[in-house]
Design an enzyme around this catalytic site. Structure first.
Site, short mmCIF file in Angstrom:
data_model
loop_
_atom_site.label_atom_id
_atom_site.label_comp_id
_atom_site.label_asym_id
_atom_site.label_seq_id
_atom_site.Cartn_x
_atom_site.Cartn_y
_atom_site.Cartn_z
N GLU A 34 -41.69 -10.91 -108.60
CA GLU A 34 -42.34 -9.70 -109.11
C GLU A 34 -42.87 -9.90 -110.52
O GLU A 34 -43.60 -9.05 -111.05
CB GLU A 34 -41.37 -8.52 -109.07
CG GLU A 34 -40.19 -8.59 -110.03
CD GLU A 34 -39.05 -9.47 -109.53
OE1 GLU A 34 -37.99 -9.46 -110.18
OE2 GLU A 34 -39.21 -10.16 -108.50
N CYS B 181 -37.65 -26.58 -111.98
CA CYS B 181 -36.37 -27.10 -111.52
C CYS B 181 -36.31 -28.61 -111.54
O CYS B 181 -35.23 -29.19 -111.41
CB CYS B 181 -36.05 -26.59 -110.11
SG CYS B 181 -37.15 -27.25 -108.83
N GLU C 90 -28.14 -24.50 -116.42
CA GLU C 90 -29.59 -24.71 -116.28
C GLU C 90 -30.28 -23.74 -117.23
O GLU C 90 -30.30 -22.53 -117.01
CB GLU C 90 -30.05 -24.45 -114.84
CG GLU C 90 -31.53 -24.72 -114.66
CD GLU C 90 -32.04 -24.39 -113.27
OE1 GLU C 90 -32.99 -25.06 -112.81
OE2 GLU C 90 -31.50 -23.45 -112.64
#
Length: 503
Positions: free
Chosen positions: A180, A285, A386
């Protein structure tokens, strides 16, 4: 004027239904911080409408010829190629990445469209004749039905294209739930598919939050779910979809390491570390977020990385001079900054501190500079988590064995790389390291389209990697057919097939 991004259901844009619970969310320009767009958030009813459109379309699309499917995908590929700049501009406007990065994203998505255009070869079955007297066995692959893709904000065009071209080519229909935060690229892809002649309902887009996602995960007419995102959400997607009897591939987070041996070309290693850590503002990633320096090279390697990092030009993504843009949201920028602000207290040496960075004339943008942390302990949050931002950690080890053990101790196993001139060391590394994708003197080992993408451990939940052969297998299921036919010479009396009778 703020534009509105609606859903795409049954071959056309569809706004939130009057009286439904669907609401709207804001989309900002990361370079200015200004809200430029509002995006529809789907209610359960709107998700159901998209799945129903896909189910209706599957009745004919699932039995359509391979020639028809691939001919439409060839037309889509031509349109995608012609509209590269338009899609890249949408990505830059809502994600913030520089235009060259956005163009690269479209190009990598195009690779998978190329693969889907040639899906006829991958869908060929197998046949064994005379496994017994007049008995043959064949294996075929058939489509699943309605499949779903739930995709992240960092690659709003590429990751959807890692999914839907193969799914559609295999005969499935598709419902996409993009992020979104940057929804416009997905809608542009929907428009191009329609222009290419894709039948109504074969490809649908619903926007939204947890309401939309949870409904897709539990919907009885959804056969499979593909996901790319963070590890906690990937684990939830996998658990929930599997509990609802769906096939699922859920790609999670990463902490990708780059092992640099003492014999490595340090200039090449430093160049690779900077591009892999700070490209696309670290919001990928496959970013290298941890460099593991072996032996005495650490000081020199850090100095060369710093020298290069300090020259990176940060600015709006639509400025051709910019080499790195802003982060997606102010909240994400603040979270990334917190890892740098707290690094020294947790034992790291802060070589470069990118917090507090602003761009003149765009002070309200979601800016952060490049950060470089040295001698990072494995207990530090900046190493364990991360970060998904332009923060590079450097760790020091004495030996190759210690470096591999450090990498393998990580709960993540997405991608990794080694920099060395020694072929024997590289060969050992590619066999011994516990990660799904390995680079040898290649910092970001994202496979080409005809090989599959996916990690190990907490970086992947499910049995299939994405695209390549694994993608075809994920979006189809196997069927084995065993047949026995009587010899035509044994036809019943009175039936003449033109074969001589046995005597």
């Amino acid at each position: 004027m703020t534009k509105t991004v609606d859903h795409w259901i049954g071959g056309k844009p569809v706004g939130n239904a009057a009286g439904a619970s669907g609401t709207y969310g804001p989309v900002t320009d990361p370079a200015t911080g200004a809200v430029t767009t509002r995006v529809a958030f789907a209610s359960v009813e709107e998700v159901d409408a998209a799945v129903a459109a896909a189910k209706d379309a599957y009745a004919t699309w699932g039995t359509s010829s391979l020639a028809r499917r691939t001919s439409i995908l060839f037309k889509f590929r031509a349109l995608l190629d012609a509209h590269r700049d338009d899609i890249a501009a949408l990505i830059t406007a809502e994600h913030g990445k520089v235009h060259s990065d956005a163009l690269g994203e479209v190009a990598r998505g195009l690779e998978i469209v190329d693969l889907a255009c040639g899906i006829t070869v991958q869908l060929k079955g197998e046949l064994s004749t005379e496994v017994a007297s007049r008995v043959d066995v064949s294996s075929i692959r058939q489509s699943l039905g309605v499949v779903v893709g739930i995709t992240p904000f960092n690659f709003p065009a590429m990751v959807p294209m890692w999914m839907f071209p193969i799914a559609i080519a295999c005969g499935n229909t598709f419902v996409l739930k993009p992020s979104e935060k940057d929804p416009s690229a997905a809608m542009k892809l929907a428009e191009l598919l329609a222009e290419a002649g894709l039948p109504e309902g074969v490809f649908n887009v619903v926007h939204g939050d947890k309401v939309a996602v949870d409904r897709l995960l539990e919907h009885p007419d959804v056969a499979a779910v593909s996901f790319v995102g963070s590890t906690p959400i990937a684990r939830h997607i996998h658990t929930t979809a599997a509990a609802n009897h769906k096939r699922v591939q859920a790609l999670g987070g990463a902490k990708n390491h780059m092992l640099v041996l003492p014999d490595a070309d340090l200039d090449a290693a430093a160049d690779a570390a900077v591009s892999a850590a700070y490209g696309s503002a670290g919001e990928r990633c496959m970013a290298i977020s941890a460099v593991v320096a072996v032996g005495s090279i650490g000081d020199e390697l850090v100095a060369r990385i710093r020298e290069r990092a300090e020259k990176i030009k940060i600015g709006p993504g639509n400025d051709p001079a910019s080499e790195m843009g802003p982060l997606i949201t102010a909240a994400h920028r603040d979270k990334v900054a917190s890892y740098v602000s707290g690094a020294a207290a947790q034992g790291s040496e802060v070589v470069l501190d990118g917090t507090g960075y602003t761009v003149e004339g765009h002070e309200d943008g979601h800016w952060i500079g490049l950060s470089l942390l040295d001698r990072v302990p494995v207990t530090a949050d900046a190493y364990k988590d991360e970060i998904f931002g332009p923060v590079l950690c450097v760790l020091r080890v004495d030996t190759y064995e210690e470096g591999v053990a450090l990498i393998n101790a990580s709960p993540f196993g997405n991608g990794t790389a080694i920099f060395t001139r020694d072929g024997g060391a590289a060969r050992r590394f590619q066999l011994e390291v516990e990660a799904g994708m390995v680079g040898v003197n290649v910092p970001i080992p994202v496979p080409v389209g005809y090989h599959s993408f996916g990690g190990w451990k907490d970086s992947l939940f499910g049995d299939h990697h994405i695209y390549g052969n694994d993608g075809t297998h994920f979006y189809t299921r196997g069927k084995v057919v065993t047949t026995r036919w009587p010899d035509p010479s044994e036809a019943p009396t009175g039936v003449d097939l033109g074969f001589p009778r046995n005597h």
